[in-house]
Each structure stands twice: as C-alpha cells, then as structure tokens.
Design an enzyme around this catalytic site. Structure first.
Site, short mmCIF file in Angstrom:
data_model
loop_
_atom_site.label_atom_id
_atom_site.label_comp_id
_atom_site.label_asym_id
_atom_site.label_seq_id
_atom_site.Cartn_x
_atom_site.Cartn_y
_atom_site.Cartn_z
N GLU A 110 3.12 0.86 -33.18
CA GLU A 110 1.85 1.61 -32.79
C GLU A 110 0.67 1.56 -33.65
OE1 GLU A 110 3.53 5.45 -31.62
OE2 GLU A 110 5.06 4.74 -30.66
N ASN B 129 6.05 -3.38 -32.20
CA ASN B 129 6.52 -2.46 -30.97
C ASN B 129 5.17 -1.58 -30.61
OD1 ASN B 129 8.47 -1.58 -29.52
ND2 ASN B 129 8.43 0.38 -30.63
N HIS C 91 7.56 3.57 -21.48
CA HIS C 91 7.60 4.94 -21.20
C HIS C 91 6.67 5.15 -20.08
CE1 HIS C 91 9.82 6.06 -24.87
NE2 HIS C 91 8.75 5.56 -25.62
N GLU D 258 11.85 0.90 -25.40
CA GLU D 258 12.24 2.31 -25.28
C GLU D 258 12.13 3.00 -23.93
OE1 GLU D 258 9.38 4.42 -27.98
OE2 GLU D 258 9.92 2.81 -29.76
N ASP E 215 11.95 4.46 -20.43
CA ASP E 215 12.51 5.75 -19.61
C ASP E 215 11.42 5.75 -18.53
OD1 ASP E 215 10.30 6.95 -21.07
OD2 ASP E 215 11.86 8.18 -22.23
#
Ligand code: G3I
Length: 305
Positions: A127, A170, A206, A235, A237
């Site tokens: 990030e 990432n 996400h 990650e 979701d």
C-alpha cells in the site's frame, strides 16, 4: 475435486485464507482451514508491530504458530508484510533518514532470514500509493524520509535475504485500471526494465457496493502479467449475500483462471464472524462454518464439485 484447495491445485493454483493464530485452537476453524485451503497468510502476525515492536528485539511466536501449522499440512505461506505505513511501531516513525534506512533493511533481513525457505511469496511493500486520481505515493515515514527509492531498496534487500521467495508488491483499489493501478503498473514496468527484483503483484480485492468487482478486472491482471510478473489475488472478500455475492466470487475466480500467471487466490478470513469488516458477511463460510452460496460458486468456478 471436492475442496477449494484441491480444485485450485488441479488448475495449478493455490487457494488460501488469511489466518489468525489465536483462532487455531478452535476446532471448527482449524478443521475448515485444513480441509479446504492449501495456503495461508498470517492476518496480522508478521506485521512490523507484531514482530519488532521494540527495535532489534524480534518476537516470532504468533507467526511461528501459523507457519508451523501450515508446514505440517503442506500449505504454502504468503508472508505479509515487511514495509507498510500501518501497524508500524512508533519508534520507526521517530527515526531520522539514515537510521530509518538501516532499520528498514534490518527488519527485512531479519524477518526474511528467520523464515528463509518457508515462504512462497512475501508482500515486501504494501500500500505505497495514494487513492484517487493523482497516482502519487502515499505519505509514510519511508516515503517522506527516504523518497521514492525506498521501494526499490526494499526489494533489493529482500532478494538478498531469501532468494527463494517470490517478492511481491501488494495494494488495494488497484484491481481495475485506474490512476492508482496505472502508477503501480509504471513502477513494475520500470523495475522490470532496470532489473530491480520483483516477481509478483498482489491485488487485494476487497469489494463492496462502493468498490465492486471491476469490469476490467481480468484485463488489469493480464496487463501486469504481460510485464513478466506473477499476479495473485491476495485479500479477497466481497460484501453481500446469496446469489449476488456468489456471482461476484465466481467471476473473480474465473478472471484469475483466465490469466495463466495468476498463481493463486487468498480470501481474507474463513468464517464471516472473523472478518476484519466487523459488520457484514463478506466471506465463504457463515458463522457456523456452513458453506455459503459464494463457496459453491468458487468451487464450481475452480472446476470442483
Ligand atoms: O493486537 C491488538 C490487541 O492487543 C488489542 O487487545 C486489540 C483491541 O482492539 O487490538 C489488537 O490489534 C488489532 C489487530 O487487528 C489484531 O487483531 C487492531 O486493533 C486492528 O486494527 C487490526 O486490524 C487489522 C488491520 O489489517 C489493521 O490495519 C485486521 O485484523 C486485518 O484484517 C487488516 O488487514 C489489512 C491487510 O493487512 C492489508 N490490506 C487491508 C486489510 C484490511 O484492512
């Protein structure tokens, strides 16, 4: 195959979950992990504040629990994460530039050496770019004191520490083509052209109603793969429920499978009750570990049944 991990393996991929060490003692949690998944990412246990809360005093106890569990089951481990602005102990932010550089490189070297040979891929830097249209770097102690070159330095240090681990960048909100993903793309392209060691890019994925699965998700994964790096969904979701959520999950899996260099998918938790999103139902298992429609859609997309 009848599980996520085995079905993904039949396609040459892994299917992983973010895992918290303090849930491993819960029988249903461990059995769901062990049955369905063939990769793990420690959700918090490898972050800087967890392993080096005090300078040069390393505590690997929680992360080691996850790694040894995974090794016992033959699961891959994604290391998450070495250099990130968040979950960073206060002492790091207090260092002046030269000392900060030493501390960053020491942190990378120590942690990667501890896990040498046990990690499939490391999120070396996490990030580092801002949201929005600027494509600019995000403010952090590393960015503000060391300048743009800190990412390259982190990757070079990482390669020297464990040449067997894949080294990833990432980020989130980079899942479709936009100013932020363009900025990451340009960095990766520059690294590949100049021989800076980078092997993979992680797309956190996400998703919710404000940030749905982008229509150009697959195309975005492909353009990164075309730079000569692996891509991974790191990650995943997706907020929602029922058939709408299931369709979205299935589409994400299909996008990965359509990109030959998309090597695996990690969902960011196992049952909904342990999601970092304190409300909502973004995962594949409900609070009682029942398989949701989203699970069935993922398994079907992986070719399992
Ligand atoms: O460890 C402390 C504990 O000592 C304390 O009692 C407790 C009380 O709140 O907090 C515990 O720390 C929490 C930590 O998770 C471990 O459970 C933090 O408050 C909490 O903020 C932290 O949240 C994590 C978050 O990263 C922090 O940024 C989430 O679990 C984790 O899922 C989330 O994961 C991030 C990825 O690393 C990077 N990408 C985004 C993703 C979602 O935010």
């Amino acid at each position: 195959a009848s599980t996520l991990g085995a079905s993904a393996a039949a396609k040459g991929r892994y299917f992983g979950a973010a895992v918290a060490a303090n849930h491993l003692g819960e029988a249903q949690y461990a059995s769901t992990l062990d049955t369905e998944f063939n990769a793990v990412t420690p959700e918090n246990e490898m972050k800087w504040d967890a392993v080096e809360g005090t300078r040069n005093s390393f505590n690997y106890s929680s992360a080691d629990q996850i790694v040894s569990h995974a090794q016992g089951k033959g699961m891959k481990v994604r290391g998450h994460t070495l250099v990130w602005y968040s979950q960073l102990p206060g002492w790091v932010g207090g260092l002046a530039a030269a000392d900060l550089r030493t501390a960053m490189n020491n942190h990378i070297t120590q942690v990667m050496s501890h896990y040498k040979g046990k990690i499939y891929a490391w999120d070396v830097v996490n990030e580092a770019f801002q949201d929005g249209s600027s494509g600019a770097r995000r403010s952090s102690p590393f960015q503000d004191k060391l300048g743009n070159g800190y990412i390259e330095e982190a990757f070079r240090t990482a390669r020297a520490a464990d040449s067997g681990a894949k080294l990833c960048y990432n980020d989130y909100n980079t899942d479709g083509q936009n100013a932020k993903s363009n900025a990451v793309y340009n960095m990766v392209k520059d690294f590949k052209q100049r021989g800076v060691p980078i092997d993979c890019v992680g797309f956190q994925s996400h998703f919710n109603s404000n940030s749905p699965v982008p229509s150009d998700y697959q195309a975005n994964l492909q353009r990164f793969a075309d730079l000569g790096v692996d891509v991974q969904i790191t990650e995943l979701d997706i907020e929602g429920s029922g058939s709408a959520q299931a369709t979205n999950y299935g589409n994400v899996v299909k996008a990965c499978l359509a990109v030959s260099r998309c090597t695996g998918i990690t969902v960011w938790g196992i049952p909904d009750k342990y999601s970092w999103r304190s409300s909502g139902t973004p995962l594949l298992f409900d609070n009682n570990y029942n398989k949701k429609p989203a699970y069935d859609a993922v398994l079907a997309a992986l070719g399992g049944s």
